[in-house]
Design a protein around this motif. Structure first.
Motif, PDB file in Angstrom:
ATOM      1  N   ASP A 269       0.836  -1.204   0.000  1.00  0.00           N
ATOM      2  CA  ASP A 269       0.000   0.000   0.000  1.00  0.00           C
ATOM      3  C   ASP A 269       0.867   1.249   0.000  1.00  0.00           C
ATOM      4  N   LEU A 270       1.918   1.221   0.792  1.00  0.00           N
ATOM      5  CA  LEU A 270       2.825   2.360   0.874  1.00  0.00           C
ATOM      6  C   LEU A 270       3.464   2.635  -0.490  1.00  0.00           C
ATOM      7  N   ALA A 271       3.989   1.592  -1.096  1.00  0.00           N
ATOM      8  CA  ALA A 271       4.642   1.744  -2.395  1.00  0.00           C
ATOM      9  C   ALA A 271       3.664   2.257  -3.444  1.00  0.00           C
ATOM     10  N   GLN A 272       2.425   1.756  -3.400  1.00  0.00           N
ATOM     11  CA  GLN A 272       1.422   2.174  -4.383  1.00  0.00           C
ATOM     12  C   GLN A 272       1.056   3.645  -4.213  1.00  0.00           C
ATOM     13  N   CYS A 273       0.905   4.091  -2.971  1.00  0.00           N
ATOM     14  CA  CYS A 273       0.576   5.500  -2.721  1.00  0.00           C
ATOM     15  C   CYS A 273       1.692   6.419  -3.198  1.00  0.00           C
ATOM     16  N   LEU A 274       2.942   6.006  -2.963  1.00  0.00           N
ATOM     17  CA  LEU A 274       4.063   6.839  -3.379  1.00  0.00           C
ATOM     18  C   LEU A 274       4.143   6.924  -4.898  1.00  0.00           C
ATOM     19  N   LYS A 275       3.820   5.808  -5.554  1.00  0.00           N
ATOM     20  CA  LYS A 275       3.851   5.797  -7.019  1.00  0.00           C
ATOM     21  C   LYS A 275       2.744   6.664  -7.596  1.00  0.00           C
ATOM     22  N   ARG A 276       1.577   6.619  -6.984  1.00  0.00           N
ATOM     23  CA  ARG A 276       0.444   7.392  -7.486  1.00  0.00           C
ATOM     24  C   ARG A 276       0.589   8.890  -7.216  1.00  0.00           C
ATOM     25  N   HIS A 277       1.299   9.222  -6.134  1.00  0.00           N
ATOM     26  CA  HIS A 277       1.398  10.635  -5.730  1.00  0.00           C
ATOM     27  C   HIS A 277       2.866  11.018  -5.525  1.00  0.00           C
ATOM     28  N   PRO A 278       3.654  11.061  -6.587  1.00  0.00           N
ATOM     29  CA  PRO A 278       5.077  11.406  -6.447  1.00  0.00           C
ATOM     30  C   PRO A 278       5.263  12.873  -6.099  1.00  0.00           C
ATOM     31  N   ARG A 279       6.395  13.169  -5.506  1.00  0.00           N
ATOM     32  CA  ARG A 279       6.746  14.555  -5.233  1.00  0.00           C
ATOM     33  C   ARG A 279       6.934  15.301  -6.542  1.00  0.00           C
ATOM     34  N   SER A 280       6.468  16.532  -6.594  1.00  0.00           N
ATOM     35  CA  SER A 280       6.644  17.381  -7.767  1.00  0.00           C
ATOM     36  C   SER A 280       6.494  18.829  -7.322  1.00  0.00           C
ATOM     37  N   ALA A 281       6.687  19.726  -8.270  1.00  0.00           N
ATOM     38  CA  ALA A 281       6.554  21.141  -7.947  1.00  0.00           C
ATOM     39  C   ALA A 281       5.134  21.463  -7.487  1.00  0.00           C
ATOM     40  N   GLN A 282       4.156  20.756  -8.046  1.00  0.00           N
ATOM     41  CA  GLN A 282       2.760  20.983  -7.658  1.00  0.00           C
ATOM     42  C   GLN A 282       2.363  20.134  -6.457  1.00  0.00           C
ATOM     43  N   ASN A 283       2.957  18.962  -6.332  1.00  0.00           N
ATOM     44  CA  ASN A 283       2.619  18.034  -5.262  1.00  0.00           C
ATOM     45  C   ASN A 283       3.743  18.084  -4.232  1.00  0.00           C
ATOM     46  N   THR A 284       3.660  19.038  -3.341  1.00  0.00           N
ATOM     47  CA  THR A 284       4.775  19.355  -2.453  1.00  0.00           C
ATOM     48  C   THR A 284       4.865  18.395  -1.271  1.00  0.00           C
ATOM     49  N   ALA A 285       5.891  18.603  -0.460  1.00  0.00           N
ATOM     50  CA  ALA A 285       6.177  17.708   0.661  1.00  0.00           C
ATOM     51  C   ALA A 285       5.043  17.714   1.683  1.00  0.00           C
ATOM     52  N   TYR A 286       4.955  16.611   2.391  1.00  0.00           N
ATOM     53  CA  TYR A 286       3.925  16.461   3.423  1.00  0.00           C
ATOM     54  C   TYR A 286       4.119  17.497   4.524  1.00  0.00           C
ATOM     55  N   THR A 287       3.033  18.159   4.882  1.00  0.00           N
ATOM     56  CA  THR A 287       3.047  19.053   6.037  1.00  0.00           C
ATOM     57  C   THR A 287       1.731  18.904   6.791  1.00  0.00           C
ATOM     58  N   PRO A 288       1.790  18.586   8.070  1.00  0.00           N
ATOM     59  CA  PRO A 288       0.565  18.371   8.843  1.00  0.00           C
ATOM     60  C   PRO A 288       0.097  19.611   9.598  1.00  0.00           C
ATOM     61  N   TRP A 289       0.761  20.761   9.388  1.00  0.00           N
ATOM     62  CA  TRP A 289       0.533  21.899  10.261  1.00  0.00           C
ATOM     63  C   TRP A 289      -0.489  22.892   9.705  1.00  0.00           C
ATOM     64  N   THR A 290      -1.176  23.547  10.611  1.00  0.00           N
ATOM     65  CA  THR A 290      -1.913  24.755  10.258  1.00  0.00           C
ATOM     66  C   THR A 290      -0.903  25.906  10.191  1.00  0.00           C
ATOM     67  N   SER A 291      -1.316  27.035   9.642  1.00  0.00           N
ATOM     68  CA  SER A 291      -0.406  28.174   9.564  1.00  0.00           C
ATOM     69  C   SER A 291       0.010  28.643  10.961  1.00  0.00           C
ATOM     70  N   ARG A 292      -0.898  28.558  11.932  1.00  0.00           N
ATOM     71  CA  ARG A 292      -0.572  28.952  13.315  1.00  0.00           C
ATOM     72  C   ARG A 292       0.457  27.992  13.910  1.00  0.00           C
ATOM     73  N   GLN A 293       0.299  26.702  13.670  1.00  0.00           N
ATOM     74  CA  GLN A 293       1.257  25.740  14.193  1.00  0.00           C
ATOM     75  C   GLN A 293       2.638  25.936  13.576  1.00  0.00           C
ATOM     76  N   SER A 294       2.672  26.198  12.273  1.00  0.00           N
ATOM     77  CA  SER A 294       3.951  26.452  11.612  1.00  0.00           C
ATOM     78  C   SER A 294       4.632  27.677  12.215  1.00  0.00           C
ATOM     79  N   HIS A 295       3.844  28.710  12.456  1.00  0.00           N
ATOM     80  CA  HIS A 295       4.397  29.925  13.056  1.00  0.00           C
ATOM     81  C   HIS A 295       4.971  29.630  14.435  1.00  0.00           C
TER      82      HIS A 295
END
Length: 322
Positions: A269-295
């Motif tokens: 499942d992990l490998a399939q998700c990574l293949k379907r949703h590769p990193r790209s300029a439009q598909n950026t890195a995972y971030t779990p934060w709200t803007s307040r949390q990032s701040h």
């Protein structure tokens, strides 16, 4: 979270690091013990060092490649149950003359395995004891300690994605068990200062690293920048993965949804998700934060940096502009 194992040496243990200075410590160059941390450009830096062995040798440094060092020393010393080697680990060979070469040793797994870096009590809670145990066993007297650090808003998700590569899936909320008040590179560095009271601690920020790797190595080991990477195989394919880290936000979101629906996520499942949703300029890195949390995380990191800058025996690398 994998449990932390107590180390044979504590910060109060007698060790070469606490003895009176020896002639070897008064030499212009000292051994270098590079401790990572994880997700601070270590893979690419280790490759660059491996491609710079001639320049290192000319500067009287002996670099032991990460895989060899991990096999010969890190695993037997820190993870004896996971290695077949049962005999005691011998100290590194030393030459009797004062002009002998220094060692440059680099393994982020000295501080901890990647899945143990984040603990409810703080970052790398046993990192200093583990580093001291390695240094004592290998007869490193007051080595220069090198550590990369990174802003928490980027570091925590990147560390989480790295853990997902080798461990059973767990939601980020379960992985991120550390409160804001416990997030502190200062605490990691201050414990290293206590463990190595005669050592310099040389700190770099991962945010400053991109495109400045040769400048960092020149600062740490005194290498001429034009010679860094000089013995690289010209036919070797560049390891782009070493410079592109983490999973896309879409991939990790899909994994979370799958876990909510089925209660489990398989390696397939992990490998399939990574293949379907590769990193790209439009598909950026995972971030779990709200803007307040990032701040808030950025603020905690800045306060951390301000406190670290006031510590004695600690140098923070500042690359030249441009």
């Amino acid at each position: 979270m994998t449990s932390q194992k107590p180390m044979p040496n504590s910060l109060s243990s007698a060790s070469p690091s606490r003895s009176a200075p020896s002639p070897r410590q008064n030499l212009p160059r000292r051994d270098i013990l590079w401790l990572g941390a994880h997700k601070t450009g270590t893979t690419y830096l280790q490759e660059l060092l491996a491609d710079s062995t001639q320049a290192l040798a000319d500067a009287q440094y002996l670099y032991i490649g990460m895989q060899a060092f991990r096999s010969l020393y890190t695993r037997p010393l820190l993870y004896p149950s996971a290695t077949a080697q049962k005999t005691p680990v011998a100290p590194l060979p030393r030459h009797a003359e004062e002009t002998m070469a220094r060692y440059l040793l680099f393994d982020e797994n000295i501080l901890s395995l990647v899945q143990d870096a984040l603990h409810p009590s703080g970052l790398y809670p046993e990192g200093a004891e583990r580093a001291l145990h390695v240094a004592t066993t290998l007869d490193l007297e007051a080595p220069d300690i090198v550590l990369g650090i990174r802003g928490f808003a980027q570091y925590l998700p990147s560390l989480y994605c790295e853990v997902l590569k080798s461990m059973p899936f767990r939601p980020f909320s379960s992985f991120n068990s550390l409160p804001l008040t416990a997030l502190s590179w200062y605490a990691v560095i201050d414990r290293l200062r206590a463990a190595f009271p005669q050592s310099r601690l040389r700190i770099y920020r991962a945010e400053d690293l991109r495109g400045q790797e040769t400048a960092l190595l020149a600062w740490i080991a005194g290498l001429p920048p034009p010679r860094i990477g000089q013995n690289k195989d010209p036919h070797k394919t560049p390891n782009k993965a070493a410079r592109r880290e983490g999973f896309s936000h879409a991939a990790v979101t899909a994994l979370h949804h799958l876990h909510q629906e089925t209660g489990k996520v398989s390696p397939a499942d992990l490998a399939q998700c990574l293949k379907r949703h590769p990193r790209s300029a439009q598909n950026t890195a995972y971030t779990p934060w709200t803007s307040r949390q990032s701040h808030d995380l950025d603020l905690v990191y800045q306060l951390d940096l301000d406190a670290i800058a006031k510590l004695d025996r600690v140098e923070i690398w500042t690359p030249a502009s441009g």
